[in-house]
Design a protein around this motif. Structure first.
Motif, PDB file in Angstrom:
ATOM      1  N   SER A  26      79.778   7.659 -16.219  1.00  0.00           N
ATOM      2  CA  SER A  26      79.403   8.982 -16.734  1.00  0.00           C
ATOM      3  C   SER A  26      79.990  10.068 -15.842  1.00  0.00           C
ATOM      4  O   SER A  26      80.631   9.788 -14.843  1.00  0.00           O
ATOM      5  N   ASN A  27      79.732  11.291 -16.194  1.00  0.00           N
ATOM      6  CA  ASN A  27      80.173  12.411 -15.373  1.00  0.00           C
ATOM      7  C   ASN A  27      79.075  12.918 -14.447  1.00  0.00           C
ATOM      8  O   ASN A  27      79.095  14.057 -14.004  1.00  0.00           O
ATOM      9  N   LEU A  28      78.114  12.077 -14.226  1.00  0.00           N
ATOM     10  CA  LEU A  28      76.957  12.444 -13.413  1.00  0.00           C
ATOM     11  C   LEU A  28      77.390  12.974 -12.036  1.00  0.00           C
ATOM     12  O   LEU A  28      78.241  12.389 -11.378  1.00  0.00           O
ATOM     13  N   SER A  29      76.784  14.065 -11.624  1.00  0.00           N
ATOM     14  CA  SER A  29      76.998  14.525 -10.251  1.00  0.00           C
ATOM     15  C   SER A  29      76.396  13.498  -9.303  1.00  0.00           C
ATOM     16  O   SER A  29      75.303  12.986  -9.541  1.00  0.00           O
ATOM     17  N   PRO A  30      77.089  13.177  -8.241  1.00  0.00           N
ATOM     18  CA  PRO A  30      76.527  12.188  -7.326  1.00  0.00           C
ATOM     19  C   PRO A  30      75.313  12.710  -6.576  1.00  0.00           C
ATOM     20  O   PRO A  30      74.532  11.932  -6.047  1.00  0.00           O
ATOM     21  N   TYR A  31      75.141  14.023  -6.504  1.00  0.00           N
ATOM     22  CA  TYR A  31      74.183  14.583  -5.560  1.00  0.00           C
ATOM     23  C   TYR A  31      72.813  14.758  -6.165  1.00  0.00           C
ATOM     24  O   TYR A  31      72.654  15.275  -7.255  1.00  0.00           O
ATOM     25  N   ASP A  32      71.841  14.356  -5.392  1.00  0.00           N
ATOM     26  CA  ASP A  32      70.484  14.350  -5.909  1.00  0.00           C
ATOM     27  C   ASP A  32      69.607  13.964  -4.740  1.00  0.00           C
ATOM     28  O   ASP A  32      69.953  13.088  -3.955  1.00  0.00           O
ATOM     29  N   GLY A  33      68.470  14.584  -4.619  1.00  0.00           N
ATOM     30  CA  GLY A  33      67.531  14.144  -3.605  1.00  0.00           C
ATOM     31  C   GLY A  33      67.944  14.612  -2.226  1.00  0.00           C
ATOM     32  O   GLY A  33      68.890  14.095  -1.655  1.00  0.00           O
ATOM     33  N   HIS A  34      67.288  15.637  -1.730  1.00  0.00           N
ATOM     34  CA  HIS A  34      67.527  16.075  -0.352  1.00  0.00           C
ATOM     35  C   HIS A  34      66.201  16.607   0.144  1.00  0.00           C
ATOM     36  O   HIS A  34      66.059  17.775   0.469  1.00  0.00           O
ATOM     37  N   ASP A  35      65.239  15.691   0.183  1.00  0.00           N
ATOM     38  CA  ASP A  35      63.875  16.089   0.491  1.00  0.00           C
ATOM     39  C   ASP A  35      63.600  15.881   1.967  1.00  0.00           C
ATOM     40  O   ASP A  35      63.063  14.865   2.398  1.00  0.00           O
ATOM     41  N   THR A  36      63.948  16.871   2.744  1.00  0.00           N
ATOM     42  CA  THR A  36      63.695  16.845   4.180  1.00  0.00           C
ATOM     43  C   THR A  36      62.213  16.950   4.456  1.00  0.00           C
ATOM     44  O   THR A  36      61.533  17.775   3.850  1.00  0.00           O
ATOM     45  N   VAL A  37      61.727  16.168   5.409  1.00  0.00           N
ATOM     46  CA  VAL A  37      60.384  16.454   5.895  1.00  0.00           C
ATOM     47  C   VAL A  37      60.516  17.441   7.047  1.00  0.00           C
ATOM     48  O   VAL A  37      61.308  17.264   7.974  1.00  0.00           O
ATOM     49  N   GLY A  38      59.768  18.536   6.929  1.00  0.00           N
ATOM     50  CA  GLY A  38      59.717  19.552   7.981  1.00  0.00           C
ATOM     51  C   GLY A  38      58.272  19.865   8.259  1.00  0.00           C
ATOM     52  O   GLY A  38      57.464  19.924   7.326  1.00  0.00           O
ATOM     53  N   MET A  39      57.914  20.028   9.526  1.00  0.00           N
ATOM     54  CA  MET A  39      56.509  20.256   9.889  1.00  0.00           C
ATOM     55  C   MET A  39      56.397  21.328  10.953  1.00  0.00           C
ATOM     56  O   MET A  39      57.245  21.427  11.837  1.00  0.00           O
ATOM     57  N   VAL A  40      55.314  22.085  10.868  1.00  0.00           N
ATOM     58  CA  VAL A  40      54.968  23.058  11.900  1.00  0.00           C
ATOM     59  C   VAL A  40      53.562  22.720  12.373  1.00  0.00           C
ATOM     60  O   VAL A  40      52.699  22.411  11.543  1.00  0.00           O
ATOM     61  N   ALA A  41      53.343  22.748  13.683  1.00  0.00           N
ATOM     62  CA  ALA A  41      52.013  22.436  14.220  1.00  0.00           C
ATOM     63  C   ALA A  41      51.556  23.494  15.217  1.00  0.00           C
ATOM     64  O   ALA A  41      52.368  24.050  15.963  1.00  0.00           O
ATOM     65  N   LEU A  42      50.240  23.744  15.203  1.00  0.00           N
ATOM     66  CA  LEU A  42      49.577  24.654  16.156  1.00  0.00           C
ATOM     67  C   LEU A  42      48.471  23.862  16.837  1.00  0.00           C
ATOM     68  O   LEU A  42      47.655  23.230  16.149  1.00  0.00           O
ATOM     69  N   ASP A  43      48.436  23.889  18.155  1.00  0.00           N
ATOM     70  CA  ASP A  43      47.355  23.160  18.834  1.00  0.00           C
ATOM     71  C   ASP A  43      46.303  24.113  19.397  1.00  0.00           C
ATOM     72  O   ASP A  43      46.438  25.335  19.312  1.00  0.00           O
ATOM     73  N   GLN A  44      45.225  23.543  19.948  1.00  0.00           N
ATOM     74  CA  GLN A  44      44.082  24.358  20.378  1.00  0.00           C
ATOM     75  C   GLN A  44      44.395  25.218  21.595  1.00  0.00           C
ATOM     76  O   GLN A  44      43.627  26.132  21.919  1.00  0.00           O
ATOM     77  N   ASN A  45      45.489  24.930  22.287  1.00  0.00           N
ATOM     78  CA  ASN A  45      45.917  25.802  23.392  1.00  0.00           C
ATOM     79  C   ASN A  45      46.809  26.927  22.926  1.00  0.00           C
ATOM     80  O   ASN A  45      47.311  27.697  23.743  1.00  0.00           O
ATOM     81  N   GLY A  46      47.070  26.985  21.616  1.00  0.00           N
ATOM     82  CA  GLY A  46      47.942  28.038  21.107  1.00  0.00           C
ATOM     83  C   GLY A  46      49.415  27.707  21.194  1.00  0.00           C
ATOM     84  O   GLY A  46      50.259  28.554  20.911  1.00  0.00           O
ATOM     85  N   SER A  47      49.732  26.478  21.575  1.00  0.00           N
ATOM     86  CA  SER A  47      51.140  26.062  21.564  1.00  0.00           C
ATOM     87  C   SER A  47      51.538  25.660  20.158  1.00  0.00           C
ATOM     88  O   SER A  47      50.732  25.106  19.411  1.00  0.00           O
ATOM     89  N   MET A  48      52.784  25.923  19.832  1.00  0.00           N
ATOM     90  CA  MET A  48      53.306  25.524  18.532  1.00  0.00           C
ATOM     91  C   MET A  48      54.596  24.722  18.711  1.00  0.00           C
ATOM     92  O   MET A  48      55.292  24.831  19.716  1.00  0.00           O
ATOM     93  N   ALA A  49      54.894  23.898  17.701  1.00  0.00           N
ATOM     94  CA  ALA A  49      56.137  23.125  17.692  1.00  0.00           C
ATOM     95  C   ALA A  49      56.509  22.886  16.240  1.00  0.00           C
ATOM     96  O   ALA A  49      55.679  23.030  15.343  1.00  0.00           O
ATOM     97  N   CYS A  50      57.768  22.529  16.026  1.00  0.00           N
ATOM     98  CA  CYS A  50      58.140  22.117  14.680  1.00  0.00           C
ATOM     99  C   CYS A  50      59.202  21.035  14.758  1.00  0.00           C
ATOM    100  O   CYS A  50      59.811  20.790  15.808  1.00  0.00           O
ATOM    101  N   GLY A  51      59.388  20.362  13.642  1.00  0.00           N
ATOM    102  CA  GLY A  51      60.380  19.294  13.591  1.00  0.00           C
ATOM    103  C   GLY A  51      60.827  19.053  12.163  1.00  0.00           C
ATOM    104  O   GLY A  51      60.144  19.441  11.207  1.00  0.00           O
ATOM    105  N   THR A  52      62.006  18.440  12.051  1.00  0.00           N
ATOM    106  CA  THR A  52      62.544  18.072  10.734  1.00  0.00           C
ATOM    107  C   THR A  52      63.151  16.676  10.835  1.00  0.00           C
ATOM    108  O   THR A  52      63.541  16.237  11.921  1.00  0.00           O
ATOM    109  N   SER A  53      63.246  15.991   9.704  1.00  0.00           N
ATOM    110  CA  SER A  53      63.941  14.700   9.659  1.00  0.00           C
ATOM    111  C   SER A  53      64.396  14.461   8.231  1.00  0.00           C
ATOM    112  O   SER A  53      63.646  14.703   7.286  1.00  0.00           O
ATOM    113  N   SER A  54      65.640  13.968   8.080  1.00  0.00           N
ATOM    114  CA  SER A  54      66.214  13.884   6.744  1.00  0.00           C
ATOM    115  C   SER A  54      67.374  12.906   6.698  1.00  0.00           C
ATOM    116  O   SER A  54      68.121  12.774   7.662  1.00  0.00           O
ATOM    117  N   SER A  55      67.503  12.216   5.563  1.00  0.00           N
ATOM    118  CA  SER A  55      68.741  11.467   5.342  1.00  0.00           C
ATOM    119  C   SER A  55      69.752  12.327   4.578  1.00  0.00           C
ATOM    120  O   SER A  55      70.840  11.871   4.258  1.00  0.00           O
TER     121      SER A  55
END
Lengths: 318, 318
Positions: free
Chosen positions: B141-170
């Motif tokens: 078929s003429n289907l585009s090969p591209y599909d699915g790019h669902d990165t997991v990304g997260m933001v976190a706040l802790d009780q000391n008020g520190s924050m961090a974030c991260g991502t991971s993806s194929s």
């Protein structure tokens, strides 16, 4: 209409001289950026860009480059490229791709070969000798391996009001295999919007990417700030944050141009840069950081400075 | 003190459930991010992150990840990683390096092996079969090969008020070898400042990196905007620019949390995300884009939706 180019480091001057000649004749900002950066990549005595760039700790030259079109925000980038003669040309080509426009590692050469780009060994005898000497020095002392990360970055404005920018770098000398810096990263190493202006950075990539300083400079110009105000504010504000929060801040140097051809520079180290516009013949400047965070002191590079520079970069390496 | 996590996609929920349990017990945002993203990377039925991620056009799984510490802006990132079991853990480790903190290609595994990280083949039978099926479809078929790019990304706040974030993806399924998206790029895929808040993105990386939307969201929160206002304004403003200047705009979805644990979401496609705070048990939401650029409609995912999701991701592949 106004036109012009601004670029990081003295090495950019021949490129922007050529580029602004093209712009004067009605050439596009996009074409001027690629032509100008290719000249820097091709000159074997510039040890931080393209052919002649210094290798990583394994002795392999790994190059990063990016191109951005300010009209439509198209971006192309390569990182860890080992055998492409002109990384900037591949980055420009990639900017036309809707998908897969940022390639790293072996993927760069695969794409470039299929697209007909020239491939060559990017290691010069001179760069190899410099690498061998540094290895010997490191064995004999506690010297930090890292030194020299002089990215060429350029912003161009053409007579149609289009803008573009590009970067090219061999990155940190003696870097780990696969290390990439800010040069290929949108917002950090470069950013441009033809309706506002563009900015590009050089310095310690690991710290530059913490602040997205090129994006922030363009954003500030978009609020009405002059390029000099915008670039200084972006850099000083973030450098202060980093000093306070991390205790130290690497070398930061940025140049910016708006869509009227007005320009500015900010730096926290001694820094050379080059500018040419319809109002200004190609000129190499030196910028010195201010003590108090105000604008840097800027002076035209003297013939003496230029002669010493040329002697230094072409001096025989034992 | 407040604490919380917000993350892209339904797949993040188990991770933030574990992460916020740690935060409730006084754990740090940095540790919570790594633990939570590792859970997503390790679950073989999530086909866009870590083990089980879909391969590139050559059949090789190439993974991108990044980690950012909001206290001091430290960033670590990997791209095109082929054999590291937990890219997020390597990214976190790299964030402590002053130099060479962003590695691509073979350099990632070299570093990870020296540092004692686990190495494994990241291709599952299921991912291989999905790839083979797509190759066959593309031939027929003429289907585009591209599909699915669902990165997991997260933001976190802790009780000391520190924050961090991260991502991971194929990354993009069927991407070219070496293609990287926005996930490992500071300001585009993620950004966090513990004195303000954090944001992370998923969608078409090639377009997300044109706007530096995570940086812009955090910057807007820094001007006093609520997370929902900030993330919506950042996304809508740039999506409009891209429509006008380029004629089209890829899928954009962003989540944000400020340093009080307040949160927001913006998207131009149907999008699931997960939130847990000291005020809110772990909850999976669905967001639907508004027609007029106002806030998305948000609803708690129904049990029916969750059951259908689980059935879909675990359904046998012929």
């Amino acid at each position: 209409m106004s036109y012009g180019m601004i670029a990081t480091w003295r090495m950019a001057c021949d490129g922007i001289t050529k580029g602004t000649t093209d712009l004067a004749n009605g050439g596009s900002a996009q074409t001027a950026i690629v032509a100008a950066i290719k000249m820097v990549e091709d000159y074997p005595f510039y040890k931080s860009v393209g052919y002649g760039g210094l290798p990583n700790e394994e002795g392999l030259v790994e190059l990063d480059a990016a191109f951005m079109n300010g009209d439509n925000f198209d971006i192309g980038a390569v990182a860890g490229s080992r055998s492409v003669k002109n990384p900037i040309a591949v980055a420009e080509k990639l900017s036309h791709e809707r998908f897969n426009s940022f390639l790293v590692g072996d993927g760069v050469a695969k794409y470039a070969i299929k697209e007909g780009f020239e491939i060559q060994n990017m290691l010069t005898e001179r760069a190899k000798k410099t690498w061998e000497n540094r290895l010997a020095e490191m064995r004999n002392s506690n010297l930090s391996p890292y030194d020299g990360h002089d990215t060429v970055g350029m912003v161009a404005l053409d007579q149609n009001g289009s803008m573009a920018c590009g970067t090219s770098s061999s990155g940190l000398f003696m870097k780990k295999e696969g290390r990439i810096g800010d040069s290929p990263l949108s917002g950090s190493g470069f950013y441009v919007d033809s309706e506002i202006g563009g900015a590009t950075a050089t310095g310690l990539g690991e710290d530059l990417m913490k602040g997205c300083l090129s994006y922030e400079t363009v954003r500030l110009m978009g609020t009405g700030l002059q390029p000099q105000e915008a670039v200084n504010q972006a850099m000083q504000d973030f450098a202060k944050q980093l000093e306070r929060r991390k205790g130290k801040c690497g070398a930061f140097s940025l140049v910016a141009m708006n869509n009227k051809g007005e320009w500015g520079v900010a730096t926290n180290v001694e820094f050379s840069f080059a500018v040419a516009t319809d109002q200004l013949a190609p000129t190499i400047y030196l910028a010195y950081p201010s003590e108090d965070g105000s604008y840097p002191k800027i002076e035209v590079a003297s013939q003496e400075w230029l002669d010493a520079y040329q002697a230094r970069i072409t001096a025989p390496i034992q």
